[in-house]
Motif scaffolding. Structure first.
Motif, short mmCIF file in Angstrom:
data_model
loop_
_atom_site.label_atom_id
_atom_site.label_comp_id
_atom_site.label_asym_id
_atom_site.label_seq_id
_atom_site.Cartn_x
_atom_site.Cartn_y
_atom_site.Cartn_z
N ARG A 200 47.49 87.96 87.76
CA ARG A 200 46.04 88.02 87.54
C ARG A 200 45.35 87.30 88.69
N ASP A 201 44.08 87.60 88.89
CA ASP A 201 43.33 86.91 89.94
C ASP A 201 42.78 85.57 89.47
N LEU A 202 42.56 85.47 88.14
CA LEU A 202 41.93 84.25 87.64
C LEU A 202 42.08 84.17 86.12
N ILE A 203 42.20 82.94 85.63
CA ILE A 203 42.19 82.68 84.19
C ILE A 203 40.92 81.93 83.85
N LEU A 204 40.15 82.44 82.90
CA LEU A 204 38.96 81.73 82.41
C LEU A 204 39.31 81.17 81.04
N LYS A 205 39.54 79.85 80.99
CA LYS A 205 39.98 79.26 79.71
C LYS A 205 38.82 78.64 78.96
N ALA A 206 38.89 78.73 77.66
CA ALA A 206 37.87 78.14 76.80
C ALA A 206 38.04 76.64 76.73
N ALA A 207 36.97 75.93 76.41
CA ALA A 207 37.06 74.49 76.18
C ALA A 207 37.99 74.24 75.00
N GLY A 208 38.78 73.19 75.11
CA GLY A 208 39.65 72.81 74.01
C GLY A 208 41.03 73.41 74.05
N VAL A 209 41.35 74.22 75.08
CA VAL A 209 42.73 74.69 75.23
C VAL A 209 43.61 73.46 75.44
N PRO A 210 44.73 73.35 74.72
CA PRO A 210 45.56 72.14 74.80
C PRO A 210 45.94 71.76 76.23
N LEU A 211 45.99 70.45 76.46
CA LEU A 211 46.33 69.95 77.78
C LEU A 211 47.72 70.40 78.22
N ASP A 212 48.61 70.57 77.24
CA ASP A 212 49.99 70.95 77.57
C ASP A 212 50.26 72.44 77.30
N SER A 213 49.23 73.27 77.38
CA SER A 213 49.38 74.70 77.13
C SER A 213 50.42 75.33 78.06
N ILE A 214 51.39 76.00 77.48
CA ILE A 214 52.41 76.65 78.30
C ILE A 214 51.83 77.84 79.06
N TYR A 215 50.73 78.38 78.56
CA TYR A 215 50.12 79.55 79.19
C TYR A 215 49.36 79.14 80.45
N ILE A 216 48.66 78.03 80.38
CA ILE A 216 47.98 77.52 81.56
C ILE A 216 49.03 77.06 82.59
N ALA A 217 50.11 76.46 82.10
CA ALA A 217 51.20 76.05 83.01
C ALA A 217 51.78 77.28 83.71
N GLU A 218 51.90 78.38 82.97
CA GLU A 218 52.43 79.62 83.55
C GLU A 218 51.51 80.13 84.65
N ALA A 219 50.21 80.10 84.40
CA ALA A 219 49.25 80.54 85.41
C ALA A 219 49.35 79.69 86.67
N ARG A 220 49.43 78.39 86.50
CA ARG A 220 49.49 77.50 87.66
C ARG A 220 50.82 77.66 88.40
N LYS A 221 51.89 77.92 87.66
CA LYS A 221 53.19 78.18 88.29
C LYS A 221 53.11 79.40 89.20
N ASN A 222 52.25 80.34 88.81
CA ASN A 222 52.07 81.57 89.60
C ASN A 222 50.88 81.49 90.57
N ASN A 223 50.40 80.25 90.79
CA ASN A 223 49.29 80.00 91.73
C ASN A 223 48.03 80.79 91.40
N ILE A 224 47.77 80.96 90.10
CA ILE A 224 46.57 81.66 89.66
C ILE A 224 45.49 80.62 89.35
N PRO A 225 44.31 80.72 89.94
CA PRO A 225 43.25 79.76 89.65
C PRO A 225 42.87 79.76 88.17
N VAL A 226 42.66 78.57 87.62
CA VAL A 226 42.22 78.41 86.23
C VAL A 226 40.83 77.78 86.26
N LYS A 227 39.87 78.47 85.68
CA LYS A 227 38.50 77.97 85.68
C LYS A 227 37.95 77.90 84.26
N MET A 228 36.86 77.15 84.12
CA MET A 228 36.14 77.08 82.87
C MET A 228 34.71 77.54 83.12
N SER A 229 34.13 78.19 82.15
CA SER A 229 32.84 78.87 82.33
C SER A 229 31.75 77.94 82.85
#
Length: 471
Positions: free
Chosen positions: A95-124
């Motif tokens: 993916r080009d970008l992940i837009l995560k909602a507020a309150g997504v757990p700090l240890d989310s495996i899905y956000i970790a997966e995005a960062r492992k794949n060098n995908i930017p994670v942003k909040m609105s």
């Protein structure tokens, strides 16, 4: 902003929207991104049935835009893929970008997966702020455990009333030949922040309520509002931060961490951890507020200090402060029923907030308090010990936090606790029965709403609806 100035951030991007929700913010962002021509995957832990109103609204929006849009707009709207009821690691790959909602757990495996794949994670909210600030828009940001909603709305109304005056840190009439427009965004119910980009012009001002989760995004973007207000700091959300109060504070502190020379920081007297910035001020004694409680004079003092720092005249500030009627769900007066004053304080989700509400309204133990809900692992001892000083009866809504209150209450010998009630309707019925003329009926839960209600707003709306039916 012209469409060409903001669409470039979104058009053609493969974006995973993590969290659609029911409050309107995620929905508004998704509509905006679809309109901009992004290819969306929308994923949420809530099921399609739970999210039906949001999903139907998003699908209707895309469908209607295809029918009435120009050929260019039509070709830009791509079908939306939904993965609801769970998340899939595949949605966080390629993916080009992940837009995560507020309150997504700090240890989310899905956000970790995005960062492992060098995908930017942003909040609105922070993504919006970064784009807006780069464009020349001023951000006034307000955070704090308690008081941020009231202070945000107060500052917004003061600035609205100050149209025609210049702000200290910019002279819009000289630079722009016009007054700035004032917008409200951030952690405001039903307000989606990204779509505000369509309305902004250089020099405009956006007043933003910012919670600790949204400020995580500010930290990621390495930005802070040019005007920052920090109201109070108390233990909260420790279930999310796994008991680490310093981690919660670190997120809150992003309100000022990346401020630049010449920026403004206003701090509340209670926030002892911060030793720099302009202090709040004491509201003049002759200023009369419509909203009750010393804590609201404290909040108004923060708004006053901020407005003074922005060079707003005292006359304009006083008029806005004295006419302010408060924020929905925050010590909101609902009805006088047969001599009983009934208040909705559903947004009080900490013991400190409920204690403040009791101090503001209670006289001679004349309050019937409706409280309880989902535990956030906060210490309730001070609140429980104070209940007999303010309450004639405490009615407990079901929830894990209610169990904690009941156990502590029984230890202290609080015989006025009532917990065998199933819902809000039964709670109000009991409150009416045990109260009399001259009493106060107060909904101030001290806990989260999860379990019995969709969210704190649903809790408040159910309360208001039932109270208004009383005859």
């Amino acid at each position: 902003m012209k469409k060409s100035e903001y669409q470039k951030y979104f058009a053609g991007k493969k974006i995973t929207v993590m969290g659609l929700g029911l409050l309107g913010r995620g929905l508004g962002d998704a509509k905006f991104l679809a309109e901009m021509g992004a290819e969306l995957i929308v994923t949420d832990l809530k099921t399609a049935e739970q999210l039906k109103t949001s999903v139907d609204s998003l699908n209707k929006f895309v469908s209607s835009r295809r029918k009435v849009g120009t050929p260019t707009e039509t070709s830009g709207l791509k079908p939306i893929t939904y993965h609801l009821g769970s998340h899939d690691l595949k949605d966080f790959q390629n993916r080009d970008l992940i837009l995560k909602a507020a309150g997504v757990p700090l240890d989310s495996i899905y956000i970790a997966e995005a960062r492992k794949n060098n995908i930017p994670v942003k909040m609105s909210t922070s993504w919006f702020a970064k784009i807006a600030m780069d464009y020349g828009v001023k951000i006034v940001g307000i955070t704090g455990t308690r008081g941020k909603s009231t202070v945000t709305q107060l500052i917004y109304e003061i600035l609205q009333g100050a149209q025609g005056q210049s702000l200290k840190t910019q002279n819009p009439r000289t630079v722009l030949g016009r007054d700035p427009e004032i917008f409200l965004g951030g952690n405001v119910r039903g307000v989606s922040t990204l779509p505000l980009l369509k309305k902004l012009k250089k020099g405009d001002v956006v007043v933003m309520e910012l919670d600790s989760w949204q400020l995580q995004g500010f930290g990621d973007e390495k930005i802070s509002p040019s005007v920052a207000v920090f109201t109070t700091f108390y233990p909260d959300h420790l279930n999310y931060y796994k008991g680490d109060l310093s981690a919660y504070y670190a997120d809150k502190a992003k309100i000022y961490t990346h401020q630049k020379k010449g920026d403004i920081l206003i701090v509340g007297e209670q926030v002892e951890q911060i030793n720099r910035g302009l202090p709040s001020v004491v509201l003049p004694k002759n200023w009369k507020l419509k909203i009750p409680g010393e804590h609201n004079r404290y909040n108004a003092g923060l708004a006053l200090a901020t407005a003074r720092a922005l060079n707003i005249s005292e006359k304009v500030i006083k008029k806005a402060v004295e006419s302010f009627k408060g924020v929905s769900g925050r010590l909101e007066f609902i009805k006088n029923w047969k001599g009983r004053k009934i208040y909705n304080d559903t947004t009080s989700t900490t013991p400190e907030a409920t204690l403040v509400a009791l101090k503001a309204l209670s006289k001679n133990k004349n309050t019937v308090l409706i409280m309880g809900g989902a535990d956030k692992t906060l210490d309730m001892t001070k609140l429980v010990e104070a209940l007999p000083r303010y309450c004639k009866k405490v009615i407990l809504l079901p929830g894990t936090g209610t169990d904690k209150i009941m156990n502590q209450g029984l230890t202290l010998g609080l015989g006025f606790l009532r917990r065998d009630l199933k819902n809000m309707e039964e709670a109000i019925s009991e409150a009416v029965k045990v109260s009399k003329k001259g009493d106060v009926i107060l909904l101030s839960p001290a806990f989260a709403s999860f379990g019995l209600f969709k969210n704190e707003f649903d809790r408040g709306e159910q309360f208001n609806k039932l109270v208004k039916k009383l005859k």
